[in-house]
Design an enzyme around this catalytic site. Structure first.
Site: not given
Ligand code: FBP
Length: 554
Positions: A82, A146, A177, A203-204, A206
């Site tokens: 993400g 991803r 991941d 990175k994230t 979250d």
């Molecule tokens: P990462 O863990 O890869 O940084 O992504 C987190 C996130 O933003 C979450 O908060 C959310 O649930 C998810 O990605 C959404 O994924 P997508 O961009 O595939 O809709």
């Protein structure tokens, strides 16, 4: 016609700060090495799986007066998972360090995430190219994806692509991941004498990729400030019109760090914390009842409005839901291959097939849910086997259940108010904002530091910059072995080595801060209005870090 906004024009000129230890130059560094490390859990298994990269020491950088020369190196970079504000600055820091080390060095960006290195899709990152992206949000410079890098075939293809470009190091910018993938790739390259190093960057948005070494992942600062701005604006609106209950789901796949941080910055009436729900084994009904208690009490004070923050991952933390979703995940694989399921012409038919396959108790939970939520639970899993919680409208599920409960209470004469709701989801709005000064500096430092790790020949490390509540000049740069953060967890029904996610600690300072104040916030409106992120102006406004970082590092 303008091609860029006035803010972008100004931000392109911003020179991100580096820690003093890195700012004297990439060729003036000395490496300090700590003692051998152990995995976070399941030590023996992790040691066996990562025989070549296990147990390396934590390292830190120090400036030295002796300038060294650096041999030519080509590096590849991948943005994975993400989006998170600051990704472009990681690449800018990496680029600047690499060119500072040796002008002949080249940086290649793999396109569209990890699949870029497998399929050989890349672009050479030059000065003119990177300069347009400095201090901007988003991952659009090279795109993200991803794809899970984990098979022998993918590793072999990656090696071929790297050999073709003469790449001797790969930087993977990602969450837990993606950095697990980085650890697997690093191990495979060493095992196969490929001579290619792998370095990760935390990175994230979250905020769940953190531990004793990693204080925060990048993007959390900007994303939470963006959500806090929006929540503050809604609080003003609610407090002006006094007619709506706003239910705001806040992004954060699993842990509730984002929701908690946004709440501490805004002081809403109700905040749900997934980790607390799980620890207290709260059922969906209990959660709804506790929220109704607040709504009823406020109504008795004449307040038929309020703000509720719901963490995105809540549904997976409610014990009965968690068990049901895990059962659902186990049967999903078979269901996809089942012709009766794929040929089903109505969602009702699909629900029946699913209900039939679930264990009895899980079937009851599944069947009790509204059709909307059932359909959302059946949507495709992400490549890591996770339910896509951003697509499950938990806020709407809660609203529906609250409405039902309030009408029961009304019939019993226990509720005299009027309940009008508004549902919101703040997620994608925060992931590509212009990075705050903190994220701009932190990301640039992480990227610069990633090249320093490469230059010292390290592999299987995560770029690490610490001491973050202090001014950037005092930050401490170094590296943490990826295996140090790993344990074994069940994925797709199989035990796999993964980087341990950091959930909210219920005995930690950040949650305690909420616990101390939430009863007051519920009844007496103590709303804070953080406003938009400020990039220029007094440092007390522009350079503040998150409440989470401050409380965790007191
Ligand atoms: P990462 O863990 O890869 O940084 O992504 C987190 C996130 O933003 C979450 O908060 C959310 O649930 C998810 O990605 C959404 O994924 P997508 O961009 O595939 O809709």
């Amino acid at each position: 016609m303008k091609t860029i906004s006035p803010l972008q024009e100004e931000r392109l000129k911003y020179q991100p700060k580096l820690p003093d230890s890195l700012s004297k130059g990439i060729n003036n560094l000395e490496l300090e090495t700590g003692s051998a490390t152990e995995a976070a859990g399941d030590k023996e298994q992790i040691k066996e799986l990562f025989a070549k990269t296990y147990g390396n020491p934590v390292v830190t950088f120090k400036t030295t007066g002796n300038s060294k020369s650096s041999p030519v190196k080509n590096v590849g970079v991948i943005l994975s998972g993400g989006q998170a504000p600051g990704g472009h600055n990681v690449i800018a820091g990496l680029f600047d360090a690499l060119k500072q080390a040796n002008k002949e060095n080249k940086l290649y960006g793999f396109l569209g995430g990890p699949s870029g290195i497998i399929d050989g899709k890349y672009v050479e990152i030059t000065k003119d190219f990177i300069d347009k992206y400095r201090n901007t949000g988003g991952f659009d410079i090279i795109g993200s994806g991803r794809t899970k890098l984990e098979t022998e075939e993918q590793f072999k293809k990656s090696l071929e692509v790297c050999k073709k470009l003469n790449i001797s190091a790969v930087v993977i910018i990602g969450g837990d991941d993606s950095n697990t993938n980085a650890a697997l790739l690093a191990e495979w390259f060493v095992k196969n004498d490929a001579g290619i190093q792998v370095i990760g960057c935390p990175k994230t948005i979250d905020g769940d990729l953190k531990n004793e070494q990693i204080e925060t992942s990048f993007g959390f600062d900007t994303a939470t400030k963006t959500y806090a701005e929006l929540i503050g604006n809604i609080q003003r609106d609610a407090n002006s019109a006094k007619k709506y209950w706003h239910f705001i789901k806040i992004m954060g796949r699993s842990a509730s760090h984002v929701a908690l941080e946004a709440a501490l910055q805004t002081q809403p009436n109700i905040v749900l914390i997934s980790e607390e729900v799980e620890a207290k084994k709260m059922s969906l009904e209990q959660i709804v009842n506790s929220m109704c208690d607040v709504i009823v009490k406020r109504a008795s004070m004449g307040k038929n409005f309020g703000i509720v923050i719901v963490p995105e991952g809540l549904i997976e933390f409610i014990p009965e839901m968690k068990t049901m979703i895990s059962n659902l995940n186990d049967i999903m694989h078979d269901l996809e291959a089942d012709t009766a399921y794929s040929n089903a012409t109505s969602t009702r038919e699909r629900f029946e097939i699913v209900a039939d396959r679930l264990d009895d108790s899980n079937e009851k939970v599944f069947s009790s849910l509204p059709a909307l939520i059932k359909s959302q639970l059946l949507m495709d899993r992400d490549p890591h086997g996770n339910v896509q919680v951003s697509r499950i409208e938990t806020e709407k599920l809660l609203i529906e259940m609250i409405r039902t409960r309030l009408s029961e209470l009304k019939q019993q004469g226990e509720y005299i108010g009027k309940f009008s709701d508004q549902a919101h989801f703040f997620g994608y709005e925060g992931r590509c904002a212009f990075p705050s000064n903190f994220d701009a500096d932190y990301c640039y430092s992480l990227g610069f530091n990633a090249f320093a790790l490469i230059n010292f020949g390290l592999t299987g490390y995560l770029s690490c910059v610490k001491n973050l509540v202090k001014p950037a000049s005092e930050w401490v740069a170094g590296g943490v072995p990826l295996t140090m953060m790993m344990n074994m967890e069940k994925r797709h029904g199989e035990m796999k080595p993964v980087i341990k996610k950091a959930l909210i600690k219920l005995d930690g300072a950040v949650f305690k801060e909420l616990e101390e104040h939430r009863d007051d916030w519920a009844m007496n409106d103590r709303y804070l209005f953080p406003g938009a992120i400020q990039y220029f102006g007094p440092s007390s406004v522009c350079d503040i870090t998150t409440v989470t970082l401050q409380l965790e590092n007191k």
